[in-house]
Design a protein around this motif. Structure first.
Motif, PDB file in Angstrom:
ATOM      1  N   ARG A 197      65.539  79.971  36.086  1.00  0.00           N
ATOM      2  CA  ARG A 197      65.495  81.237  37.039  1.00  0.00           C
ATOM      3  C   ARG A 197      64.208  81.620  37.211  1.00  0.00           C
ATOM      4  O   ARG A 197      63.443  82.020  36.361  1.00  0.00           O
ATOM      5  N   SER A 408      68.090  91.205  38.872  1.00  0.00           N
ATOM      6  CA  SER A 408      68.173  89.658  38.710  1.00  0.00           C
ATOM      7  C   SER A 408      68.311  89.484  37.326  1.00  0.00           C
ATOM      8  O   SER A 408      69.170  88.440  36.892  1.00  0.00           O
ATOM      9  N   ALA A 412      71.716  87.804  35.425  1.00  0.00           N
ATOM     10  CA  ALA A 412      71.463  86.402  34.645  1.00  0.00           C
ATOM     11  C   ALA A 412      72.076  86.908  33.258  1.00  0.00           C
ATOM     12  O   ALA A 412      73.066  85.820  32.540  1.00  0.00           O
TER      13      ALA A 412
END
Length: 424
Positions: A197, A408, A412
């Motif tokens: 990522r 973000s 995750a």
């Protein structure tokens, strides 16, 4: 690869009821994460400051614990920062016995906190990471690694350390990369991109902001710097790779050949037990400044908890580094509305700065190019300087706000927990 063995539920699952339950669970789940860093507040490091920023932003949605090393004997082994428990393991970098015995002390510290977390989040990869990965595997924890520094903890560099280190490295379920360059190296190492990522470092847009004229002048007055003396700012510890000596050389050439007079403000550790800090650099800069009779136009600030004040006092920010992951200081300077000059590092600095639009890029170790860029911003084109600073601020607001970055990471974490939920 990794420690996850259950089948992942697809976002496009054909069962609408199952998909709806999954979305609801994702929104309400509360991950428990052990953050592992090389240093943590009140000690200052780039990785530690980013870790703390995530902890502060996500504290109400994630149960955090911090495990860190320290070189400061005065700091307590068990502490609380920002309402979060911190476990510290003291290591004296100059003592081989301290480094060797740290294995046992680190293991005991992990045992004290492992039950509180389901995810172990390593900020960077170092020697102690190998031990932590083994302990996390034994404890059946999910492992994630944030890649922070090209040439140090990217997959190609880890592969060069030997098969055992690389095997441990690849036990991670997810890798977080701060810049696109890590993606190139992840692919070059033969690792699946599905595990990676790209999440950049984030900047606090309320703490770092463009100064008003009154604020700008007040801060300069506190630093005893004349209003008409433009400030060139460097922020970072004094290492060979940060190149503060190269910046001094370029600045000194500009200062001796043109008017008006400027001030070089260098903020960062010149002395430290940290292995990358080279104490000879600051000494050499001071000696050269005296020889050139420029010592009255250069300031050193060893450390500060109020770095935002120096950004708001400055006129131009320079990052002359030859190696970075994604420099926090560049994002902070841009968020502060400063016109920035940075070394062009492929898929690192040039992923943030578009040359001539929101900053200027120069080749690595190119003193004449750095001189020319400073002359442009300090002496030639005030319109360009103002425009670059304005666009720099806009860039950070659009892409690098800490709230956006923290969201973000939260997504995750929850997706990683979802791997286990889907098997139930």
């Amino acid at each position: 690869m990794g420690v996850v063995s259950c089948r992942r539920m697809s976002w496009t699952d054909s069962n609408p009821t199952r998909h709806k339950r999954q979305l609801e669970w994702m929104k309400t789940s509360r991950p428990a994460v052990l953050m592992v860093t090389g240093a943590y507040y009140p000690e200052l490091s780039g990785a530690g400051l980013q870790c703390r920023a995530l902890v502060q932003r996500l504290r109400g949605m994630v149960d955090f614990t911090v495990l860190t090393t320290t070189a400061d004997r005065s700091l307590p082994a068990a502490d609380v920062q920002d309402g979060v428990g911190v476990q510290r393991v003291f290591i004296d970098p100059s003592s081989w016995w301290s480094r060797a015995s740290a294995i046992g002390r680190f293991t005991l510290a992990f045992i004290r906190v492992w039950r509180r977390s389901s995810i172990v989040h390593l900020h960077g990869f170092s020697q102690k990471s190998i031990l932590l990965i083994w302990l996390a595997l034994i404890a059946r924890k999910q492992i994630v690694i944030k890649l922070t520094s090209i040439g140090h903890d990217d997959p190609v560099s880890i592969k060069g350390r030997g098969k055992f280190a690389y095997w441990c490295f690849t036990r991670a379920a997810v890798f977080f990369a701060v810049s696109p360059r890590f993606r190139d190296l992840h692919e070059a190492a033969g690792l699946p991109l599905s595990q990676l990522r790209v999440i950049p470092n984030g900047v606090d847009l309320q703490r770092f902001y463009s100064s008003t004229n009154d604020d700008h002048n007040t801060l300069r007055q506190e630093l005893s710097i004349p209003k008409r003396s433009p400030i060139v700012l460097f922020v970072g510890f004094f290492s060979q790779e940060k190149r503060p000596h190269l910046l001094f050389e370029a600045w000194a050439n500009v200062e001796r050949s043109t008017a008006p007079e400027t001030t070089l403000l260098l903020v960062g550790a010149t002395k430290s037990s940290y292995y990358e800090v080279d104490e000879t650099l600051a000494k050499g800069i001071r000696n050269q400044a005296m020889d050139l009779e420029l010592d009255g136009h250069i300031r050193f600030i060893e450390s500060t908890d109020e770095i935002e004040r120096f950004y708001r006092a400055a006129d131009v920010f320079v990052l002359p580094s030859v190696r970075e992951g994604l420099p926090n200081v560049l994002l902070e300077a841009m968020a502060s509305g400063l016109a920035c000059i940075a070394t062009r590092l492929t898929n690192v600095t040039d992923s943030v700065i578009e040359d001539g639009r929101n900053g200027l890029l120069v080749p690595p170790d190119d003193v004449p190019a750095l001189e020319h860029a400073m002359e442009q911003l300090l002496l030639s084109d005030s319109v360009l300087t103002a425009r670059l600073g304005h666009e720099a601020r806009r860039t950070t607001v659009a892409r690098y706000g800490i709230d956006q970055v923290a969201e973000s990471y939260l997504t995750a974490y929850r997706e990683l927990l979802d791997v286990h939920e889907c098997a139930v």
